[in-house]
Design an enzyme around this catalytic site. Structure first.
Site, PDB file in Angstrom:
ATOM      1  CG  HIS A   1      -1.691  -1.264   1.394  1.00 12.15           C
ATOM      2  ND1 HIS A   1      -2.789  -1.621   0.641  1.00 12.15           N
ATOM      3  CD2 HIS A   1      -1.463  -2.307   2.246  1.00 12.15           C
ATOM      4  CE1 HIS A   1      -3.212  -2.807   1.023  1.00 12.15           C
ATOM      5  NE2 HIS A   1      -2.429  -3.251   1.979  1.00 12.15           N
TER       6      HIS A   1
ATOM      7  CB  SER B   1      15.197  16.537 -19.190  1.00 12.85           C
ATOM      8  OG  SER B   1      14.406  17.700 -19.259  1.00 12.85           O
TER       9      SER B   1
END
Length: 546
Positions: A252, A376
């Site tokens: 979780h 990038s």
């Protein structure tokens, strides 16, 4: 008279202009009547009664050719320059990614389909020559057999193009193959006598279903399975190499009982190997029973021949399983099963890609950089996990196509409709995007470096994960409310080595149990993870052998 600023746009060598009169200068009918007719608004009273702030500009577009040479160039490009190439291909598989998927081309392309149709037609004529009851096709001499086999072995791109030329006349792709073979054999005196037995008692689907089956069989065996196996092996090696490296688990998204990096990789190796095994066990099937599956024409011509037996022998001689109960088409159920199985393999790989992507995000992996590569366009520090992202994206495209194939192909109106024909031409699309994804994952894995310092750092800040073993030992020795006591200690509080040690020392437990608990750290509390990671090869081999 004042006008608003004219706007202008150029498109394909033509200039589009719009002239707008400034609405603030028109307050009376006299002002409007001074405008040229082409610029007067259709509803003058509306313009005059509307507040200046809300008036609409009245536009009229004018068009003129700004550069005749430019316009001619555009038209010329559209007509001549956009021939099929890596830059103009509509599918990126045939363009940008061609070098990564071209191994599939001999099997799942139009060329591959034509080649396997030729193979089936030639093999069927050879089979007919070996049936004693069909006296009109006597046994071929060794030389004639070699000639016919040579049509298969020597089949070339020029042969395929010749068949496509014939198809322009016939407007029927399978008939074009038949005519091609007749032309090729006219000059051979022995075969020329039995030319009409090419395609004997066959419907097009007798040829097509076997061709498609052979396309899939060879593509899977020659291209897809080797890359799948390479992928499983690479993940196995990753598991073994990192079996001993402790890692904080997350359930979780929250810290959970520690594991090892290798064991988590081993999970994916075993899952993928199961699917690989299941895919390889799917029978690729074929039929050869004529127009609607009843051997009608066969029995009309030769009622004493056991055609179902002949058909089964023929299909099996091609390395396929025989389907005796069909309509005009082979029912495609095996294809649905095969594509569903590949989808599941791909789904597991999506899970792997996302997990590795997330581990990179956490800093558990660094990525090897390559000189000249850009991560990038604006952030020089970035090294993006593009290979895993490319893999995930292509797996989605692959599964979308394969899902449609698996859902559509088993459905055909009555004895046959042609909706399957055009869909079957897309088998290579789903397989191609799958291959592209597998190779992208492998490429990404080759760039990974484990960042043990970052893994260790997370474990050092997660002493609360020892609440599980402590309360479990407490249960063994009858300490009341162990879960609740650990919940009070750990939930919503910072847990440190010192607080855990103090808690253990205050427990009423046998001394040996206390000593063992005090030895535990988030780094050592990994259970059998190390062994599971190290023995992954045995687990994978066991899956494959079963």
């Amino acid at each position: 008279m004042e006008f608003g600023m004219a706007s202008s746009r150029v498109f394909n060598g033509y200039q589009f202009s719009c002239l707008c009169p400034s609405p603030r200068k028109f307050r009376t009918p006299a002002d409007l009547s001074s405008l040229p007719p082409r610029l007067r608004p259709l509803n003058a009273s509306f313009l005059l009664s509307t507040p200046v702030s809300r008036r609409f500009c009245t536009c009229k577009a004018t068009l003129k050719e700004t550069n005749a040479a430019s316009a001619a160039k555009v038209r010329n490009m559209a007509a001549n320059d956009f021939e099929l190439s890596s830059l103009t291909a509509l599918s990126p598989l045939d363009g940008r990614y061609w070098h990564k998927v071209k191994d599939l081309a001999p099997y799942t392309s139009e060329y591959g389909l034509i080649y396997f149709r030729v193979l089936v037609e030639v093999k069927w004529l050879l089979k007919l020559s070996r049936i004693p009851e069909i006296t009109e096709v006597p046994s071929f001499s060794e030389e004639a057999q070699l000639y016919l086999e040579g049509l298969i072995k020597g089949f070339s791109m020029n042969d395929a193009l010749e068949i496509k030329t014939i198809e322009k006349v016939t407007n029927h792709d399978v008939k074009a193959v038949e005519y091609f073979l007749k032309q090729k054999c006219q000059s051979h005196p022995e075969i020329a006598k039995v030319l009409e037995f090419f395609h004997f008692a066959c419907t097009s689907e007798d040829i097509n279903n076997l061709a498609h089956a052979l396309m899939l069989k060879e593509a899977m065996k020659t291209v897809v399975f080797p890359v799948m196996d390479e992928l499983v092996k690479a993940i196995c090696n990753m598991a073994k190499d990192n079996a001993h490296i402790p890692m904080l688990s997350r359930t979780h998204g929250q810290p959970a009982s520690p594991t090892t990096l290798g064991k988590e990789m081993a999970v994916f190796a075993v899952r993928l190997s199961r699917e690989r095994r299941d895919i390889s066990q799917i029978e690729i099937m074929g039929k050869f029973a004529g127009a609607v599956g009843n051997y009608n024409a066969h029995l009309a011509a030769y009622p004493d021949v056991r055609w179902p037996q002949i058909a089964e022998e023929f299909v099996k001689s091609l390395g396929l399983s025989f389907n005796p109960y069909i309509t005009q088409i082979e029912t495609h159920d095996y294809m649905a099963k095969l594509f569903h199985a590949i989808i599941q393999f791909n789904n597991i790989l999506v899970d792997f890609d996302r997990d590795v992507w997330a581990y990179i995000s956490l800093g558990y992996f660094k990525q090897i950089t390559k000189a000249g590569e850009i991560g990038s366009s604006t952030m020089p520090h970035k090294v993006n996990p593009i290979d895993f992202e490319n893999s995930e994206g292509n797996l989605g495209v692959a599964n979308g196509g394969l899902s449609h194939l698996s859902m559509k192909l088993p459905i055909s109106r009555w004895q046959h409709d042609l909706t399957d024909s055009t869909v079957l031409r897309n088998m290579g699309v789903g397989l191609g995007h799958s291959i592209l994804a597998y190779k992208s994952t492998l490429q990404g894995m080759a760039k990974l470096l484990v960042n043990e310092d970052r893994l260790s750092e997370d474990l050092n800040h997660s002493w609360e994960v020892l609440a599980e073993p402590i309360q479990t030992v407490m249960r063994r020795y009858g300490v009341p409310e162990p879960y609740e006591k650990l919940k009070e200690l750990t939930r919503g509080r910072a847990v440190t080595k010192e607080s855990i040690t103090e808690f253990i020392e205050g427990l009423v437990l046998p001394e040996e149990a206390k000593i063992n608990l005090l030895k535990l750290t988030p780094h050592t509390y990994v259970g059998a993870a190390v062994e599971l990671g190290r023995t992954v090869d045995m687990a994978v081999n066991k899956v494959i052998c079963c």
